[in-house]
Each structure stands twice: as C-alpha cells, then as structure tokens.
Scaffold this motif. Structure first.
Motif, PDB file in Angstrom:
ATOM      1  N   UNK A 524       1.430   0.559  -4.712  1.00 54.55           N
ATOM      2  CA  UNK A 524       1.358   1.977  -4.355  1.00 54.55           C
ATOM      3  C   UNK A 524      -0.078   2.495  -4.464  1.00 54.55           C
ATOM      4  N   UNK A 525      -0.790   2.079  -5.508  1.00 53.59           N
ATOM      5  CA  UNK A 525      -2.180   2.507  -5.676  1.00 53.59           C
ATOM      6  C   UNK A 525      -3.063   1.959  -4.560  1.00 53.59           C
ATOM      7  N   UNK A 526      -2.821   0.719  -4.160  1.00 48.78           N
ATOM      8  CA  UNK A 526      -3.578   0.139  -3.046  1.00 48.78           C
ATOM      9  C   UNK A 526      -3.321   0.930  -1.768  1.00 48.78           C
ATOM     10  N   UNK A 527      -2.071   1.277  -1.538  1.00 49.34           N
ATOM     11  CA  UNK A 527      -1.715   2.038  -0.335  1.00 49.34           C
ATOM     12  C   UNK A 527      -2.424   3.389  -0.307  1.00 49.34           C
ATOM     13  N   UNK A 528      -2.459   4.062  -1.452  1.00 50.10           N
ATOM     14  CA  UNK A 528      -3.092   5.377  -1.528  1.00 50.10           C
ATOM     15  C   UNK A 528      -4.593   5.310  -1.269  1.00 50.10           C
ATOM     16  N   UNK A 529      -5.217   4.207  -1.673  1.00 49.39           N
ATOM     17  CA  UNK A 529      -6.682   4.146  -1.666  1.00 49.39           C
ATOM     18  C   UNK A 529      -7.266   3.329  -0.519  1.00 49.39           C
ATOM     19  N   UNK A 530      -6.433   2.756   0.349  1.00 53.06           N
ATOM     20  CA  UNK A 530      -6.936   1.880   1.404  1.00 53.06           C
ATOM     21  C   UNK A 530      -6.933   2.577   2.756  1.00 53.06           C
ATOM     22  N   UNK A 531      -8.073   2.508   3.424  1.00 54.47           N
ATOM     23  CA  UNK A 531      -8.167   2.970   4.807  1.00 54.47           C
ATOM     24  C   UNK A 531      -8.133   1.723   5.680  1.00 54.47           C
ATOM     25  N   UNK A 532      -6.986   1.491   6.319  1.00 50.68           N
ATOM     26  CA  UNK A 532      -6.754   0.211   6.987  1.00 50.68           C
ATOM     27  C   UNK A 532      -6.763   0.260   8.498  1.00 50.68           C
ATOM     28  N   UNK A 533      -7.476   1.215   9.093  1.00 52.56           N
ATOM     29  CA  UNK A 533      -7.506   1.345  10.559  1.00 52.56           C
ATOM     30  C   UNK A 533      -7.926   0.037  11.243  1.00 52.56           C
ATOM     31  N   UNK A 534      -8.851  -0.705  10.606  1.00 51.90           N
ATOM     32  CA  UNK A 534      -9.381  -1.923  11.237  1.00 51.90           C
ATOM     33  C   UNK A 534      -8.946  -3.185  10.482  1.00 51.90           C
TER      34      UNK A 534
END
Length: 749
Positions: A524-534
């Motif tokens: 959940x913390x990774x999901x909140x903090x990751x910008x995964x557009x690329x």
C-alpha cells in the motif's frame, strides 16, 4: 530429437552442465569430454574425423585451434561475441532446438552473462542466487578446500589499490569463490592466481581498457592469451594467462571515461531565528563565500537552452518564487564555487567507505524566514550496486544522531543508520565529523560540522532544522538490471508493486529487508508513493516525505534526458515542497510561541502583554497571507506529469492538511485576542455603568434643589427641562463612550 546436429561441449560451468542435461533429455547427439574453461576444439579431433557427411557439428564454447568442417556452427558468448544484447550459449542452443527456457534455465543463463547482477534483472531471490552460484562453482570443479582457501586469501592476501578497487593474491587457482565472497563489496576486483593468471570483475570500461592493452601486447607476443565476457559494455570480466603490476592496475582504473551511475541531492531545510530580513542577510553571507546568482540567460550562453527549458516548465507565478531576478524577490539563490578535489567521504561502520565528488552546493533563503541548503554528489562507476545506493542515501542524509542508546551510546546509532565518520573536503583543511557523544549530548540541537561550516558565521546559531535528523533526498539511479526487474509483469501488475528494493529506495531504507515487516502495508505504501506512468519503459518515480527518487535504465534517454529533468525540474519542485513544508512548520512554531506567551500572561499586566501579543498575531497573520498568496500553489506547471507528481507529493507530505490546521490555529489566536479586547472594554463600560448609577441620582436631586451654575434666564425650559437635561446629557455621554470603545477596539485589532 534433431537428426542433423551433433553437439560438442566446451568447458564446464553451470551453463554447460544445463546444456548437457537439456541435450540428454531430448535425446540429442553430443560429445562431452568434461573439459575445463578455455577448452580447445582439438580435444575432439577424433570425434570430428568420424562424423558422417550430413552431420552438422555444433561447437559450444570451444576455441578453434584446428580446422573445423565446412558446415560447422559455433555457439559462444565470449570475447567479440559477448555483450548484454547478445544471447548466451544456452539461449542459442534453445533457439537451435526450438525450445523455451524455464525459470531455472533463465537464471543459469543470466548468471553466465552477468553473475549475480544479471540474475537480479530476473528478480532472483536470495535463495535462488545462492543455489545457482553454488551449482556454478561445483561445475567448475571448486572444492571445499578451494572455498576455504578463498576465504583465507581475502583475510590475509587482499590489497586495497583505491577506495573501491582491490587485488587479491589468491591461494587457489579457482577464482569464482573469491569473486562471490567479494561481490558488492568492491567495484573493481583483480584476482592473481598461483598459476600466473590474472582475472578481473568490474566495469565494462575497465574490461575494455584491459582488452586494448592485451591486444597491443599480442602484436609483440602473439602467444599472449586472454579472454573476456559478461554484460558488456556495462559490466564484465576479463582473464589472462599473464599478470600486470599494481601501477598498471592504477593506470587502467584512471583511464576509462567515467559515466554517472547515480546522483544524490541532499537538501537541508531550516528555520531562520533572526530579526534580520533576508535582504539584510544577503549582504552578510556574500562576504563568507556565497555568490548571489539571480536567474538569467541569454542567447549565446552555454547553458541557455537548459535554463530556458527549466524556466518555461513552470507557471509564471511559480517562477517568481524560485527564479529570483533581483526585483520583488520571494527568495534569494546563492552558490558556492567548487574547489578542485571537493568531495565527501562516508565511513560506514562495519561496511565500506564511499568517496563522492561534490558537484554543486547552493543555498536558497525565502522571505518567510526559512532556508534550504543543497549538496549534490555524483556517483560514477565506483559504486554501481543497488546496496551502494541504499547506503549513500541513508548515511549521507543524516546530520545528527536520531537517538543515543543508554548502554552502547552513539555506537548503537552508528550500527543502525548514522555514519561512523564523514570527511568533508572543500579546499583548505578537511572538516571531520565523527559524531561523538560529547558533542551532541546537549539541549541545543547540533548538526554535522560541515553543515554549520557551509552556512557560515552569519547564520551560526541562527538556524534550526525544521524536519529531523534527515535531509530530504533527490536521487536518480540508472541501472539496466533493476529497471528491467521492476517493470516485469507479475500477475495483473508489476514487480515493483511488491519489491523490497523499490520500497527501500523510495523510503530511503538502508537495507533491502529493513523498515517494515508487513507485506500488505508495504504494498500500500509503494502504491501511494509510486508514479508509474512509464513503468513499462522501466522508468519509475517515487515521492515520499523523505525523498524524490527515480530509476531508469542506462540508455541515452534515461541518462541524458530523465537524469537532467530530475536534476533540474524535479529538484525545483522539491525546493517548492520543502519551502512550503518548512514555512508551515515555522508558522506552527510561531503559533506555539504566541500561545506560550498567552499562557504566561495570567496574573501580570494583561493590558501591556495583550498589546505585545496582538502585534505578534497581526505580524504572523500578515506573513501567513503573504505565504499563501506567493508560495502556496495548487499547481506548479502546465505539464501533465509535473501536475500529477506535484499533487502526489503534496498529498504524501500532508501539506494541505497542515496548511488548514495552521489556518485554524491562527484563526483561534484572532478569536482569543478579540475576546480579550471585548473583555477589557466590557470591564471599562462596567465601571462607567457604576459611575452613572452612583452619580445620576445625585445629579437629579441636585437639579431639584436648584444647584445650577446657570441662571434661570440661561435655561429656556420649564421645571421639567431642568430635571431632564442632566439625564439626557448623562445618557448621551454614555452612548458616546460606548461607541468610542467599539471604534477603539476595531482600530486596535
């Protein structure tokens, strides 16, 4: 089974053993003399002579020292056939047979191409890595005695050539156990064996230098024998039948052109505790080595293009906050000239040391009385492993002990996440911060000596950290293996979504498995903090309260474009975020101090105290309005990616909630002051009421008794006029006093 191919197996390792198993399972025709590394085709001369005319011989990792048949095939990935874009021998065999490799075979292939680093690309677990490496050593003929001798060689016969390069005079001819034991401890490892061989494992640049040197040597001595391979041009290995000396090693290490592996920007936000304005501080700190640098560029400047791109990236109202030009500045920007040899050396207890050149140092002071000191360090090929990046970020950002243990003292802190010692070389005598207990066991918070040195005498004792013992970290890291691993599909998502490595990078955790013991929470913390557009390109951004990090591959776009964006645009976004956070925390501290004044006001001259407190509240409110109008932004750029990353950062830092809470606290201060003034004025009117109550009857009686200072002719009223006039005058005086009181209260507040 293929009836036309006949396979001839070369020197044994885990890959060759797996090729043999595959051929055997499929019933393929092969010859295997269980040769060692560096095997020659002549070992199979008799078998080759006995081949039928329609057979197609396939020679796997065999050196052609005899004339082969006309229709032969070669499978190899050493020397000129090596490289990260070339297939390994087992992959070539699979293609020839039309089969796919399973997971275990893929890891064996990766191991043969690039050792442990390449297996990480396939997200190999520690258990898988240990298994494959043990299999490889066993296949090469490594015995328990060789393992023991390798350990002894490292304990007794290792020589440090540079901070991150060693020569091991091995007691065994088997080099793989030596390399395995030293993996991730040094970047450049040279192993000299008793039989006169030299083996190297490290960067592709050094491998290339060694190849060129030995190719030149072959012109004079054609029998000079060497070999090389690996994940070139990034990383690789080299071996030769002859050794070079230590001076040659140093020359080779200094020869390759260096490329940046990672860049680390450490940002120290602080509060200014001084009555001086930022404009007044400017002239003082310029005398201490800081150079004021208004933002400007024009055609013909060498960096005009990058400055232009950085400038237009932001909205106009944001530019006024971060690009000072000398007029109506919200902030002032300063730089330090970087002397030759400027560097920081991080000494980590029970681990390696890191020497990182200082690329840039800057200072930005905002008119909200906060500042940000920035140090930018570069990591070249010296420390390529992801564990190195963890250590540099974790130990490089700490500026004072987070805690001091009751029993072990500061040594406990150093075993956890505080550097044992930091050496700061910036011209003149080095500044050594060894974090001794006696220097920090005091009520006034002390930061690392090199931070205080950079801020100078003007700001000495006039700054206070506004976050904690950690500097904010902006980091770009280019690594093909990690980028490839994190972007791999895993179920309906990606590998990074549950990756220990990615979590540790985002949250600047010095170890892969530390910091959290709840996988669901980690995800959940990774999901909140990751910008995964690329994400599918292997480019990931992470934004937390502690850091802004980016991982890319080492391609031109990742290295030249994204790295520069992190260094410029995203760094500026981090500046804005930290200025906002620091300002909010400073205002909150001011609110707390005013509240303390209010508490201490009880029992004293409340009127005088109230005047002083009211002024402080007015000043605070004025500064807060100025901050909201000029430094608080709901959007900083028209670029979609910048908008999304900024919003993510604001959310993860909790800035909006902190701002609203601060606004509420200031409103409560206003209401308290208003209530106090109301109370004070009401007391005044209560006194006036009492006076009126006492004197009004007296005035009436006096009027009835004829106690007038005017003659009857002066008062053109009848007897009731004589009675009513004093009453009317008293009421009017009371009303006027009441109105003046309200006006006075509004005017004062």
């Amino acid at each position: 089974m293929s009836n036309k191919y006949v396979f001839f197996l070369g020197g044994y390792d885990a890959e060759m053993l797996e090729i043999r198993n595959t051929l055997e399972e499929r019933g393929e025709w092969f010859y295997d003399r269980k040769l060692s590394w560096g095997a020659y085709l002549s070992a199979y001369k008799n078998e080759i002579d006995g081949l039928s005319a329609d057979a197609i011989p396939v020679f796997i990792e065999l050196k052609l020292d005899v004339t082969p048949p006309k229709n032969f095939k070669i499978i190899d990935h050493h020397d000129e056939k090596t490289g990260k874009d070339k297939k390994t021998s087992i992959e070539q065999v699979a293609d020839l047979l039309g089969i796919e490799l399973n997971r275990r075979q893929q890891l064996i292939s990766a191991n043969d191409k690039g050792h442990i680093r390449e297996m990480r690309k396939f997200c190999a677990t520690d258990e898988e890595i240990v298994e494959i490496r043990a299999l490889d050593r066993k296949a090469q003929g490594v015995t328990e005695d060789d393992e023991r001798l390798a350990e002894k060689s490292i304990e007794e016969h290792i020589e440090k050539v540079t901070d991150d390069a060693v020569i091991v005079n091995s007691l065994t001819n088997k080099t793989s156990p030596v390399f395995d034991l030293l993996y991730d401890k040094y970047t450049h490892i040279f192993v000299f064996t008793p039989d006169g061989e030299m083996n190297y494992s490290g960067t592709g640049a050094v491998v290339n230098s060694l190849v060129k040197r030995y190719e030149e040597g072959q012109k004079e001595n054609p029998s000079l024998e060497f070999w090389y391979g690996g994940d070139l041009p990034d990383y690789g290995f080299f071996g030769a039948k002859s050794q070079i000396n230590e001076d040659d090693v140093k020359e080779i290490l200094n020869a390759p052109e260096k490329k940046i592996i990672s860049q680390h920007i450490f940002m120290f936000p602080f509060r200014l505790d001084t009555e001086d304005t930022v404009k007044e501080l400017k002239s003082k700190i310029e005398k201490e080595g800081w150079q004021h640098k208004p933002f400007d560029f024009k055609f013909g400047d060498p960096d005009a293009a990058v400055k232009y791109s950085e400038y237009v990236y932001f909205h106009e109202y944001v530019r006024k906050a971060i690009f000072s030009d000398g007029s109506d500045d919200i902030s002032y920007y300063f730089e330090r000239a970087i002397p030759d040899g400027a560097r920081i050396v991080l000494h980590i207890k029970d681990k390696k040391s890191y020497t990182l050149p200082i690329h840039h140092i800057s200072l930005r002071l905002f008119d909200t009385k906060v500042g940000i000191l920035t140090l930018e360090l570069l990591n070249y090929y010296d420390y390529p492993a992801v564990n190195n990046i963890f250590h540099i970020n974790e130990f490089g950002r700490r500026i004072y002990p987070q805690f001091i243990d009751e029993w072990e003292g500061i040594e406990k802190t150093k075993k956890t996440f505080l550097a044992d010692k930091i050496e700061f070389y910036f011209g003149g005598e080095p500044i050594i911060e060894d974090f001794r207990c006696k220097d920090f066991l005091q009520k006034k918070l002390r930061v690392a000596s090199y931070i205080a040195h950079l801020l100078g005498e003007t700001l000495k004792d006039k700054f206070t950290p506004v976050i904690d013992d950690r500097m904010f970290t902006v980091c770009w890291y280019g690594d093909d293996g990690l980028s490839h691993c994190l972007r791999r599909k895993k179920g309906n998502g990606y590998e990074y979504e549950s990756s220990d490595i990615w979590y540790s990078l985002i949250y600047v955790d010095g170890s892969v498995r530390g910091g959290i013991a709840n996988k669901d929470m980690q995800r959940e913390l990774i999901k909140q903090a990751t910008y995964g557009r690329w994400a599918e390109y292997g480019t990931l951004y992470g934004v937390s309260r502690y850091s802004l990090v980016c991982v890319t591959d080492r391609g031109d776009f990742g290295y030249n474009t994204i790295r520069n964006h992190v260094q410029r645009m995203y760094y500026q976004i981090a500046i804005i975020l930290l200025a906002q956070r620091a300002s909010i925390l400073k205002f909150s501290d001011d609110v707390s101090k005013i509240s303390g004044k209010i508490e201490s006001m009880k029992g004293k001259d409340e009127h005088g105290e109230l005047e002083e407190i009211a002024k402080k509240v007015r000043d605070l409110h004025s500064s807060f309005i100025h901050f909201v109008n000029r430094l608080w932004f709901t959007e900083v750029t028209p670029q979609e990616q910048g908008i999304e990353m900024y919003n993510m950062a604001v959310n993860n830092m909790g800035l909006t909630e902190q701002l609203n809470e601060l606004r509420h606290e200031i409103k409560e201060l206003y209401e308290f002051i208003d209530m106090q003034y109301e109370k004070e004025i009401n007391r005044s009117f209560a006194l006036l009421d009492k006076i009126a109550f006492i004197f009004l009857p007296i005035v009436v009686v006096a009027s009835l008794l004829g106690m007038n200072i005017f003659s009857p002719e002066d008062i053109p009223f009848s007897w009731y006029g004589r009675i009513g006039l004093p009453i009317i005058l008293t009421i009017v005086a009371y009303a006027v006093a009441k109105s003046l009181g309200r006006y006075y209260r509004k005017k004062r507040y």
